[in-house]
Structure formats: C-alpha cells, structure tokens
Design a protein around this motif. Structure first.
Motif, PDB file in Angstrom:
ATOM      1  N   LEU A 295     -35.355   7.970  16.001  1.00 59.03           N
ATOM      2  CA  LEU A 295     -36.228   8.197  17.154  1.00 59.03           C
ATOM      3  C   LEU A 295     -35.958   9.567  17.764  1.00 59.03           C
ATOM      4  O   LEU A 295     -34.809  10.014  17.833  1.00 59.03           O
ATOM      5  CB  LEU A 295     -35.985   7.122  18.222  1.00 59.03           C
ATOM      6  N   THR A 296     -36.995  10.230  18.210  1.00 57.14           N
ATOM      7  CA  THR A 296     -36.866  11.520  18.878  1.00 57.14           C
ATOM      8  C   THR A 296     -37.736  11.532  20.122  1.00 57.14           C
ATOM      9  O   THR A 296     -38.746  10.824  20.196  1.00 57.14           O
ATOM     10  CB  THR A 296     -37.295  12.682  17.961  1.00 57.14           C
ATOM     11  N   VAL A 297     -37.330  12.330  21.089  1.00 60.50           N
ATOM     12  CA  VAL A 297     -38.114  12.499  22.314  1.00 60.50           C
ATOM     13  C   VAL A 297     -38.430  13.973  22.494  1.00 60.50           C
ATOM     14  O   VAL A 297     -37.699  14.839  22.018  1.00 60.50           O
ATOM     15  CB  VAL A 297     -37.379  11.961  23.555  1.00 60.50           C
ATOM     16  N   SER A 298     -39.511  14.250  23.182  1.00 60.86           N
ATOM     17  CA  SER A 298     -39.889  15.637  23.452  1.00 60.86           C
ATOM     18  C   SER A 298     -39.510  16.066  24.856  1.00 60.86           C
ATOM     19  O   SER A 298     -39.613  17.245  25.193  1.00 60.86           O
ATOM     20  CB  SER A 298     -41.396  15.825  23.257  1.00 60.86           C
ATOM     21  N   GLY A 299     -39.086  15.128  25.710  1.00 63.76           N
ATOM     22  CA  GLY A 299     -38.727  15.454  27.080  1.00 63.76           C
ATOM     23  C   GLY A 299     -37.933  14.326  27.702  1.00 63.76           C
ATOM     24  O   GLY A 299     -37.518  13.379  27.026  1.00 63.76           O
ATOM     25  N   PRO A 404     -51.020   2.719  14.831  1.00 64.11           N
ATOM     26  CA  PRO A 404     -51.000   3.967  14.051  1.00 64.11           C
ATOM     27  C   PRO A 404     -50.890   5.196  14.946  1.00 64.11           C
ATOM     28  O   PRO A 404     -51.481   5.248  16.020  1.00 64.11           O
ATOM     29  CB  PRO A 404     -52.344   3.941  13.309  1.00 64.11           C
ATOM     30  N   GLY A 405     -50.099   6.157  14.477  1.00 68.66           N
ATOM     31  CA  GLY A 405     -49.988   7.425  15.187  1.00 68.66           C
ATOM     32  C   GLY A 405     -48.998   7.439  16.320  1.00 68.66           C
ATOM     33  O   GLY A 405     -48.835   8.473  16.986  1.00 68.66           O
ATOM     34  N   ARG A 406     -48.302   6.313  16.581  1.00 65.83           N
ATOM     35  CA  ARG A 406     -47.335   6.313  17.683  1.00 65.83           C
ATOM     36  C   ARG A 406     -46.159   7.236  17.352  1.00 65.83           C
ATOM     37  O   ARG A 406     -45.549   7.123  16.296  1.00 65.83           O
ATOM     38  CB  ARG A 406     -46.803   4.900  17.932  1.00 65.83           C
ATOM     39  N   ARG A 407     -45.859   8.129  18.274  1.00 67.99           N
ATOM     40  CA  ARG A 407     -44.739   9.045  18.077  1.00 67.99           C
ATOM     41  C   ARG A 407     -43.677   8.919  19.157  1.00 67.99           C
ATOM     42  O   ARG A 407     -42.563   9.391  18.990  1.00 67.99           O
ATOM     43  CB  ARG A 407     -45.244  10.483  18.035  1.00 67.99           C
ATOM     44  N   LYS A 408     -44.026   8.293  20.272  1.00 67.52           N
ATOM     45  CA  LYS A 408     -43.075   8.174  21.366  1.00 67.52           C
ATOM     46  C   LYS A 408     -42.160   6.967  21.141  1.00 67.52           C
ATOM     47  O   LYS A 408     -42.605   5.922  20.681  1.00 67.52           O
ATOM     48  CB  LYS A 408     -43.815   8.014  22.692  1.00 67.52           C
ATOM     49  N   PRO A 409     -40.884   7.111  21.484  1.00 69.06           N
ATOM     50  CA  PRO A 409     -39.965   5.983  21.333  1.00 69.06           C
ATOM     51  C   PRO A 409     -40.316   4.834  22.274  1.00 69.06           C
ATOM     52  O   PRO A 409     -40.761   5.044  23.402  1.00 69.06           O
ATOM     53  CB  PRO A 409     -38.609   6.572  21.702  1.00 69.06           C
ATOM     54  N   VAL A 410     -40.107   3.629  21.787  1.00 70.98           N
ATOM     55  CA  VAL A 410     -40.202   2.420  22.594  1.00 70.98           C
ATOM     56  C   VAL A 410     -38.824   1.775  22.591  1.00 70.98           C
ATOM     57  O   VAL A 410     -38.286   1.453  21.533  1.00 70.98           O
ATOM     58  CB  VAL A 410     -41.253   1.449  22.053  1.00 70.98           C
ATOM     59  N   LEU A 411     -38.248   1.609  23.780  1.00 72.49           N
ATOM     60  CA  LEU A 411     -36.965   0.929  23.921  1.00 72.49           C
ATOM     61  C   LEU A 411     -37.204  -0.387  24.650  1.00 72.49           C
ATOM     62  O   LEU A 411     -38.123  -0.487  25.476  1.00 72.49           O
ATOM     63  CB  LEU A 411     -35.961   1.784  24.687  1.00 72.49           C
ATOM     64  N   GLU A 422     -34.121 -14.757  20.668  1.00 70.43           N
ATOM     65  CA  GLU A 422     -35.074 -14.639  19.561  1.00 70.43           C
ATOM     66  C   GLU A 422     -35.879 -13.356  19.684  1.00 70.43           C
ATOM     67  O   GLU A 422     -36.160 -12.681  18.674  1.00 70.43           O
ATOM     68  CB  GLU A 422     -36.018 -15.850  19.544  1.00 70.43           C
ATOM     69  N   GLY A 423     -36.226 -12.976  20.890  1.00 76.38           N
ATOM     70  CA  GLY A 423     -36.936 -11.717  21.090  1.00 76.38           C
ATOM     71  C   GLY A 423     -36.108 -10.534  20.643  1.00 76.38           C
ATOM     72  O   GLY A 423     -36.602  -9.616  19.976  1.00 76.38           O
ATOM     73  N   ARG A 424     -34.820 -10.531  20.991  1.00 75.88           N
ATOM     74  CA  ARG A 424     -33.936  -9.434  20.560  1.00 75.88           C
ATOM     75  C   ARG A 424     -33.827  -9.400  19.041  1.00 75.88           C
ATOM     76  O   ARG A 424     -33.797  -8.319  18.435  1.00 75.88           O
ATOM     77  CB  ARG A 424     -32.550  -9.610  21.184  1.00 75.88           C
ATOM     78  N   ARG A 425     -33.773 -10.587  18.429  1.00 75.22           N
ATOM     79  CA  ARG A 425     -33.689 -10.625  16.964  1.00 75.22           C
ATOM     80  C   ARG A 425     -34.942 -10.018  16.342  1.00 75.22           C
ATOM     81  O   ARG A 425     -34.866  -9.264  15.359  1.00 75.22           O
ATOM     82  CB  ARG A 425     -33.512 -12.070  16.487  1.00 75.22           C
ATOM     83  N   LEU A 426     -36.098 -10.318  16.924  1.00 75.30           N
ATOM     84  CA  LEU A 426     -37.351  -9.757  16.409  1.00 75.30           C
ATOM     85  C   LEU A 426     -37.386  -8.241  16.572  1.00 75.30           C
ATOM     86  O   LEU A 426     -37.845  -7.514  15.682  1.00 75.30           O
ATOM     87  CB  LEU A 426     -38.537 -10.400  17.136  1.00 75.30           C
ATOM     88  N   ALA A 430     -37.686  -5.322  13.672  1.00 75.23           N
ATOM     89  CA  ALA A 430     -38.796  -4.360  13.691  1.00 75.23           C
ATOM     90  C   ALA A 430     -38.316  -2.923  13.880  1.00 75.23           C
ATOM     91  O   ALA A 430     -39.132  -2.003  13.897  1.00 75.23           O
ATOM     92  CB  ALA A 430     -39.768  -4.731  14.811  1.00 75.23           C
ATOM     93  N   GLY A 431     -36.999  -2.717  14.022  1.00 74.59           N
ATOM     94  CA  GLY A 431     -36.475  -1.370  14.194  1.00 74.59           C
ATOM     95  C   GLY A 431     -36.644  -0.805  15.586  1.00 74.59           C
ATOM     96  O   GLY A 431     -36.574   0.414  15.777  1.00 74.59           O
ATOM     97  N   LEU A 432     -36.872  -1.667  16.585  1.00 74.34           N
ATOM     98  CA  LEU A 432     -36.980  -1.215  17.977  1.00 74.34           C
ATOM     99  C   LEU A 432     -35.631  -1.415  18.666  1.00 74.34           C
ATOM    100  O   LEU A 432     -35.105  -2.532  18.681  1.00 74.34           O
ATOM    101  CB  LEU A 432     -38.054  -1.995  18.725  1.00 74.34           C
ATOM    102  N   PRO A 433     -35.056  -0.365  19.249  1.00 75.50           N
ATOM    103  CA  PRO A 433     -33.777  -0.519  19.941  1.00 75.50           C
ATOM    104  C   PRO A 433     -33.894  -1.553  21.057  1.00 75.50           C
ATOM    105  O   PRO A 433     -34.858  -1.544  21.833  1.00 75.50           O
ATOM    106  CB  PRO A 433     -33.513   0.873  20.522  1.00 75.50           C
ATOM    107  N   THR A 434     -32.926  -2.446  21.134  1.00 77.29           N
ATOM    108  CA  THR A 434     -32.955  -3.478  22.167  1.00 77.29           C
ATOM    109  C   THR A 434     -31.615  -3.549  22.860  1.00 77.29           C
ATOM    110  O   THR A 434     -30.562  -3.366  22.232  1.00 77.29           O
ATOM    111  CB  THR A 434     -33.333  -4.838  21.561  1.00 77.29           C
ATOM    112  N   HIS A 435     -31.644  -3.799  24.174  1.00 76.98           N
ATOM    113  CA  HIS A 435     -30.429  -3.767  24.982  1.00 76.98           C
ATOM    114  C   HIS A 435     -30.427  -4.941  25.942  1.00 76.98           C
ATOM    115  O   HIS A 435     -31.469  -5.533  26.242  1.00 76.98           O
ATOM    116  CB  HIS A 435     -30.346  -2.445  25.743  1.00 76.98           C
TER     117      HIS A 435
END
Length: 893
Positions: A295-299, A404-411, A422-426, A430-435
């Motif tokens: 994941l990368t951010v622009s700002g 499609p086309g999403r470039r911004k990180p989703v945490l 179960e939500g955290r496991r999903l 899916a490769g989404l950082p979860t905390h």
C-alpha cells in the motif's frame, strides 16, 4: 567485507556444531536439539571429544575427523578455544561460522581474544556471525542454529538484531500471532558480519518481503547508509533503535553540539536511508505487516468512516497526536453520502453513519469517500451492535475496496472481540490491513505516510549548491588559525567563513581598545552592539561580553571599558584581543533561529536547525540531518520543528523567506563536506523574516585534519571529477550525474532509436520512464558512479556507469550514447573514463552484459581490453582486468 561467503551462512549444504553436548540445559545441548530437530535436509555433524553421539547423531572427536567439509559451523565452546577452532575450520574449507560463545567484549578477562578470532578467520575469508549471539535461524531451510526456545514458522520477514534477548522475545511474540520469518540473525558483538552486510544480502533475498532491524549501534556508517538505501529501495526496512538517551551529547562549545544528540542523528540517518523507525516490538511487526502489503499513500489526509461517534473521536485524537491531517470532505462527497445513508449522519469527517447503518450504507459511503480528491486514504471502523451484522459490513467494505481503479489505501478497525473476529479474518484474506483499536489503525496510516516521506528523501541525492562558494578563502582562514595553534576562530574569522558559503552576515568592525571603539563609532550611525573579541571565549553573553543598544562614541568607550573589567573578573585566563562593533539590527518581525554543524561519533558531520536565541537549549526545538543537503531535505528539516509554524506567518507577521533559510542550510552542508577541520559551527541567532536571513553571531571550533574527524556517512557530490574534453571537435563537459538530470536522461533516450534502447536495456523497453530515470540519476556516489557527457546547451549526449559489488572489488558497467552522436568516439571516452575511475577506486575487475547484436559495444569492449565470455543466448559477458593496461586507442562509437 560485506556479502562475501554469506551464501554459506544462508544456504549451507552441511553444518558442523562445535561444542555439541548432551548435558541438559547447556547451550551446546539446546543448539544440538534445535539443529537436529528443525528439518535441515543436509548433514548436521556434532563435534565433541568426549561423546560418541549427541541426540543419537554420531559425534566426531575433532574437526579433522568430519566426513565432509561444513559450509557453516556453529561454535559453542569456551572463549579461549574459539580462535583455534576458527583456524581449524578455515583450514578445512569452512566459509561461515556462528559463534555463540561469550567472552570477547572489551571488558572481558582477555580482550585480545576478539582480535585473535578475527585474525584466525581472515586468511580463509571465513565469515563470523557473533560472537556473543543467540544464533541464526532460516525456517524455510529447516535451520535453527541458535539456542532460542522455539523455531518460528516460515514467512516473509527477516529479523536482524544486535540483541539475543530481543530476538527471543520477538520469536515468542510472533508465534501466537502466526507471524513467519525468512531469516533471523542475531549478530551479538558483530565482530565481522554487521547490519550493513546483512542488509546487502537480504536486499536481494527473494524470500524476504520486509526487513526488521533492532539496532544498538552502527560501526560503519557509510556502509550502513549505502546498504540501507539499496535495501529500502527494494523492500520495506523497519528499525528499532535502542538508547534514546541524550547523555552522549556533552559538547559545551556550542548550542549545536549540545542539541544534536546521538539519537536524533540516528533518526536522521534512518530517514535518509528510506527506513521507517518505530518504538517497540508490537509496532515493529505492525509496520512490517502494513508496508509489506504494498500500500502507498500520496499524502497525509485521512478520511474516517465509522458507525460509532466515540470511535471516530478516538481516531481523530490519534491522528492529531501523530501529525496526520483530517481530510476536508468536498461538498459533493457530503451530498453523495447523504443520499446513501441515514439523514442524521455527521455530515463531516469523521463520517459517522450511526450505529444502525446496514452493510449497504458502508459500501456506498466507502465508495464515495474513496472518490474524494481531498482524502489520501480511508479508515473504516465498526462497533458491534445488536441491530447490525459486523460480518456483513466487513463483506461490504471488501466489495467497495475491490472496485476497479482504486488506488487509495483502505484500512479497517473492527472494535471488539468475538462478534468481529470473522470480519477481521475476512479482511486478512482480502489483503486489507485490519486493527483492533483506532490508535493502532491510525498508527498504521502514519507509518505509510512516514515511509513515503522517507522514501522521497532517500531518492534525492544532493547536487552542488547553486552558487559555488569561495572554498579557497574559507580554507585559508581555517588553515591560518590551525597554524596559529588555535582551536576556534575569532568572530571576524567566523563571519568571513560564513560569507564564503553564502550566509548573509552583519557588517562589523574589529578594534583593539575602548578608544579605538569610540573612534569607529563615529563612522557608524545608529545604535550599536559591542562584543568582546577573544579566541578563548565561546559564549560571550555568559561572561558579560555583550553590550547592546549603545549610541555615541563616549557611550561606546565606557561600555568597552566596563566590559574589559567584567570579563577579566569572570575569565582572567582568557586572552582579550579587543572588540567587535556592529550596528544594532532592528527586525521586529524576525524569528530567531539556530543553524549549525557538529560531529557525530558514528555518522560524522551533522547539520542542525531549530529555534534560536538564549533559550535554545531549554526549548530543544531542533531537527538534524546528514549532509550534503538539497532544497527538499533542507525544507523537511524546517518542517520538523515547532518554529516552522511561526515562520509560516501569523497575525500581523508575514511568512519568512523560507528559501533563504534553505540556502543557508545547504551552504552549511557543503561547508561540512569541504572543511572537515570544522568540528563545530554555531549560528545563533540567525534572524529570518520576509526580507531574508541575517546571521548575528557565529562560533566555529576547529581541529587538525584527521584529529577525531569521522568521514561523512553520505558522500557529497564529487565535483573533482568534473572536466572539459574535446570529442571530434566538440567541447563537452564530463561530470558525475545529478538527480536533476532525470528529465535530460529521459530526453536522451527518447531521441535514440528503438533499437539502441533495446540493446542498452536488454529487453522490450522502448522509452525511459520518469521513475526509472529517477533511480538512474539518484545515486550515492559510493557504490555507484555515473558519468554524463553534456554539450554547452546542457543536453546529455551519453552516459556510462558502474555499480560496485558490496566487497568493493568488481563492478558492472553500462553505457549508452544518443543515437545521433554515435561513431564519434564519445562512447569510448565515457567508458574509458569510468574504467579510470574504477582503477582509482582500487577495483580489480569491471564487467558487463552486452547484447549479442550490439556489435558496436562488443567492438569497443574488445579495443579496451575486455575479454568475451559466453553468458546466455541473448548476451555476452565482457570482463576487463584492471591490473592490465587499458587500450591506447578506442574505436569511434
């Protein structure tokens, strides 16, 4: 020495354990158990003169009795025996050893053992990890050459640590969290293999996705910076630095020396190397997990989506504490969210869509927030309630994030335990950082922000100052003072040195007596400042050596006489040479700043910036960086400080001229590189307002060349290599490449034929991307060198480069000449130039991979004395022995 023979450590075919034991609880017994039970497919050969077998494995009495030569040996015998063991292993052909034994530190009973250990290994080029270390673990190969209490699972994280206890704690922490490792190396006293060596190796290790460091000290700063930059370009490097104490900063000569603590310098070094520094083990693994997702951010602007207002407030507080920004949502975004969720939602960021928000509301709101141009990332949070399903909300978030086309990180942050597991496991699937908490989620976002900033800094290798300083004048002043046996410059001398490097200073006059001061005052209108002139006094105000706002010759004479009396009482030992008289500077809207140079014991010269004035040490508002600097790095230094908010302007004060401050910092960085005799330099205060900057007071301490001088951790631009040549009647300038050359390099490639581009880059590439151009121009001048030839208009016509191997013995070359400038001798001149540079660096060999169809380059290599060797079906390897004489004439190319 760096990566030589490290393949014997990381990929051994056979392992010997010297000091294997059956004694319960002994180190030899634990290491034997770990080695024999971890699944290594090759032979593990215990050596014990008193046992027939160790854990049912046949034991050997001596190293000479081993049935085959081990690539790797693990040594766990008493310290006094280790040098002899290493000598035997080296003679047998072993190439790497992990020395777990203790007793080699400077405070040991026999401090000579450490050098004896190194002397025993050196003739055989045997590499040593340790001594006094936990050991080495490679889970994928089934190697546990340590006395750790467990073997971790295989994974993508490499852990390099100077502390065995930290290594053990990290392994224990990682196991229940299902964190795996590619390698774990505890280097202990690091007598041979150090952090820089391992960074070089792990940078190219395909099994390592991210590198984790626990660092207590660095022994070779330049090697660490070069290796760190190379590693951080290819994968995330996250570091914990132990010892944040400022106790090491005991310098009393200047405020700069007192403020530039060792920990701040390490922090600056990590940023310049492109690494991310964190505070603890939990944060270390969290940061590695976040960064290794790619994941990368622009700002630094974060949008927050939540179904609980309290959770949103906690996230905002955490964001503010960590220096992030809450995104200001566009009116169109607010309107779109209002159409998709309850009308009673918060209508601002954080977007609180209320506790009864269904999954569809999450999906629609997230898609809208991701489209907002003011948001650089989105944090989605969920608090479990009795009227909604957290798992369904998680599925909706995954669906929205997959658009499609999403470039911004989703945490994500699903608060709670059983109902949200179960939500955290999903999310993990899916490769989404979860905390688990808002603070952890926000911390992950700021890790991305800081990592991006550090990567940007790493990719900017500074170029020379725009205005060439008067080095000769400054050097002459310093040389004369040293010949005079002095350890510091006088006030006028310090001002002259600063002027030589473009720092604006107050015009002053030096006088020898109160009467001379009065006479000088007749020609200086307005209120004046009077300062004592003494080579023995650093802080003038501390001894009553400063008088301000004096008007008229009589008042000046009286002030000078009183000053002589005061100073003589406080410092009777000081040599008083007179006074410095200067106009009082009245700039009521100016900020008082401090700028300076000091020497760090590890990283060499350091540049400091911060809030100045008499209370500067109490305020401790400062930032440091390693020279040389450029405008981006200098500006980043300014932005790190609290005084930056005042410099930006407030109330009736306009913004200060930041570019003027930047020029001063760049000049100081160049001064530090040019004049290693300058041990400390202090400008305090440097006044800064909208009209520019002005140095009111300066102190410079000097020392003899080589006297406690630490070489710079980052090489400055090598302007000594700049020269003018004549090629086929055209006057050209040959010089090292600069970061600013990236657009010109893109232009050079664009004006070459597709065939020439294909032959140069050995692939299907037809144009040079800006990203690749940036990497080719942003080099550190230590492990790489690229020379360009440019015409009087500044167009780059050709470039030749070498990349030096970590051992500093061989280098790979590459060269290209613009298509319309070929066949004029330019390529031969450039390639001969880099060969001359390589020979001057003491390299043994230069080689290159040349496409079989690149007849011109192959012919040129032949004429320059390269030997051809088969490589693969597409290329030929050409090798040049630099101990042979170069060809006298090169063909036109």
């Amino acid at each position: 020495m760096t990566t030589r023979n490290l393949e014997a450590l990381f990929r051994p075919r056979a392992i010997a354990l010297i000091g294997a034991s059956n004694q319960p609880g002994s180190v030899g017994q634990v290491v034997a158990r770990n080695l024999l039970e971890s699944g290594f497919e090759g032979p593990v050969m215990p050596v014990n003169p008193h046992a027939k077998a160790v854990r049912s494995a046949l034991a050997y009495r001596r190293i000479a009795d081993l049935p085959q030569t081990p690539d790797l040996a693990v040594v766990a015998t008493p310290a006094a025996t280790v040098p002899g063991v290493i000598a035997e292993l080296g003679a047998r052909g072993c190439r790497a050893a992990v020395v777990i034994s203790t007793g080699f530190s400077p405070g040991a009973s026999d401090p000579s053992l450490r050098q004896a250990l190194l002397d025993a290994a050196k003739p055989h080029l045997l590499r040593i990890v340790g001594p006094n270390c936990l050991g080495f673990i490679s889970p994928r190969l089934g190697i546990n050459a340590s006395f750790a209490h467990l073997t971790p699972k295989p994974g993508g994280l490499a852990l390099v640590t100077q502390s065995g206890a930290i290594a053990a704690a990290a392994l224990d922490w990682a196991q229940p969290r299902n964190v795996g490792f590619s390698q774990m190396i505890s280097i202990g006293d690091a007598a041979d293999v150090d952090v820089g060596d391992l960074l070089d190796y792990l940078a190219l290790d395909p099994e390592t996705r991210a590198i984790l460091l626990y660092v207590e000290s660095i022994t070779d700063a330049r090697k660490f910076m070069s290796a760190g930059r190379i590693a951080a370009r290819s994968k995330p490097v996250v570091v914990i630095k132990a010892g944040r104490s400022n106790a090491g900063a005991k310098a009393a000569f200047s405020h700069t020396g007192a403020l530039a603590g060792a920990d701040a310098v390490y922090d600056a070094a990590f940023r310049r190397a492109g690494m991310l520094r964190v505070g603890g083990l939990r944060e270390l693994f969290d940061a590695a997990a976040t960064l290794s997702t790619g994941l990368t951010v622009s700002g630094d602007r974060l949008a927050i989506l939540t179904n609980g207002g309290g959770a949103g407030v906690l996230a905002v507080d955490a964001l503010d504490d960590r220096g992030g920004q809450l995104a200001e949502l566009e009116p169109a975004t607010i309107e779109a969210v209002s159409r998709a969720v309850s009308p009673n939602w918060s209508h601002r960021n954080p977007a609180d869509i209320l506790g009864d928000a269904p999954a569809a509301a999450y999906q629609a709101a997230l898609q809208t927030l991701l489209a907002d141009p003011n948001a650089d990332a989105v944090l989605v949070m969920n608090c479990p309630t009795a009227v909604t399903d957290s798992t369904s909300a998680a599925k909706a978030v995954i669906s929205a994030a997959a658009m499609p086309g999403r470039r911004k990180p989703v945490l994500t942050c699903w608060l709670g335990d059983a109902q949200v597991s179960e939500g955290r496991r999903l999310f993990a699937g899916a490769g989404l950082p979860t905390h688990e908490t808002p603070d952890e989620a926000v911390r992950a976002f700021t890790h991305l922000v800081r990592y991006r900033r550090n990567q940007t800094l790493m990719l900017r290798t500074p170029s020379p100052a725009a205005e060439i300083p008067d080095k000769a004048a400054a050097r002459a002043i310093v040389r004369e003072a040293l010949l005079d046996g002095r350890a510091s410059l006088t006030d006028p001398e310090a001002r002259a040195v600063l002027e030589a490097y473009g720092v604006p200073v107050v015009v002053s006059r030096s006088v020898e007596s109160p009467q001379a001061a009065a006479e000088a005052a007749r020609d200086m209108p307005g209120p004046l400042a009077l300062k004592i002139l003494s080579r023995d006094i650093s802080h003038k105000s501390d001894v009553g050596g400063v008088a301000l706002d004096i008007s008229g010759p009589d008042a000046v004479a009286q002030a000078a006489a009183d000053m002589l009396e005061r100073v003589a009482q406080v410092r009777p030992d000081a040599r008083l040479e007179g006074f410095v008289l200067e106009p009082m500077i009245v700039r009521p809207r100016a900020q008082e700043l401090i700028c300076g140079i000091t020497q760090d014991a590890t990283f060499g010269p350091v540049v400091l910036f911060g809030q100045g004035g008499v209370a500067t040490e109490a305020l401790k508002d400062r930032a440091v960086s390693l020279p040389p600097l450029d405008d981006l790095i200098a500006m980043e230094m300014i932005e790190q400080t609290r005084v930056a908010h005042l410099l930006a302007g407030f109330r009736d004060r306009p913004p200060a001229d930041l570019q003027a401050i930047v020029r001063v910092l760049i000049g100081l960085g160049q001064l530090a590189a040019d004049l290693p005799e300058v041990a400390e330099l202090d400008i305090n205060p440097l006044l800064a307002d909208e009209t520019g900057v002005l140095a009111l007071d300066a102190r410079i301490r000097i020392h003899q060349p080589g006297e406690g001088v630490i070489r710079p951790a980052i090489l400055p631009y090598p302007d000594s290599l700049v020269r003018t040549v004549d090629v086929a009647g055209d006057p050209l300038r040959v010089r090292p490449i600069r970061p600013q050359d990236a657009p010109a390099l893109v232009d050079m490639v664009s004006r070459s034929t597709p065939e020439d581009v294909r032959l140069r880059f050995l692939g299907g590439m037809r144009t040079l991307s800006p990203e690749l151009a940036a990497r080719l121009t942003q080099i550190d001048y230590d492990r790489q060198m690229a020379l360009v030839a440019e015409d009087p208009s500044g167009e780059i016509l050709g470039v030749a480069r070498i990349i030096i191997d970590p051992e500093g013995e061989t280098a790979e070359y590459a060269a290209m000449v613009r298509s319309d400038r070929q066949a004029r001798g330019l390529g031969g001149m450039l390639l001969q130039s880099v060969l001359d540079y390589a020979r001057a660096r003491g390299l043994r060999q230069v080689w290159g991979e040349v496409h079989r169809e690149n007849a011109r380059m192959l012919d040129l290599a032949d004429h320059l004395g390269f030997q051809r060797h088969p490589s693969d079906e597409f290329s030929v390897r050409v090798v040049k022995d630099l101990q042979a004489q170069p060809a006298a004439v090169a063909p036109a190319t």
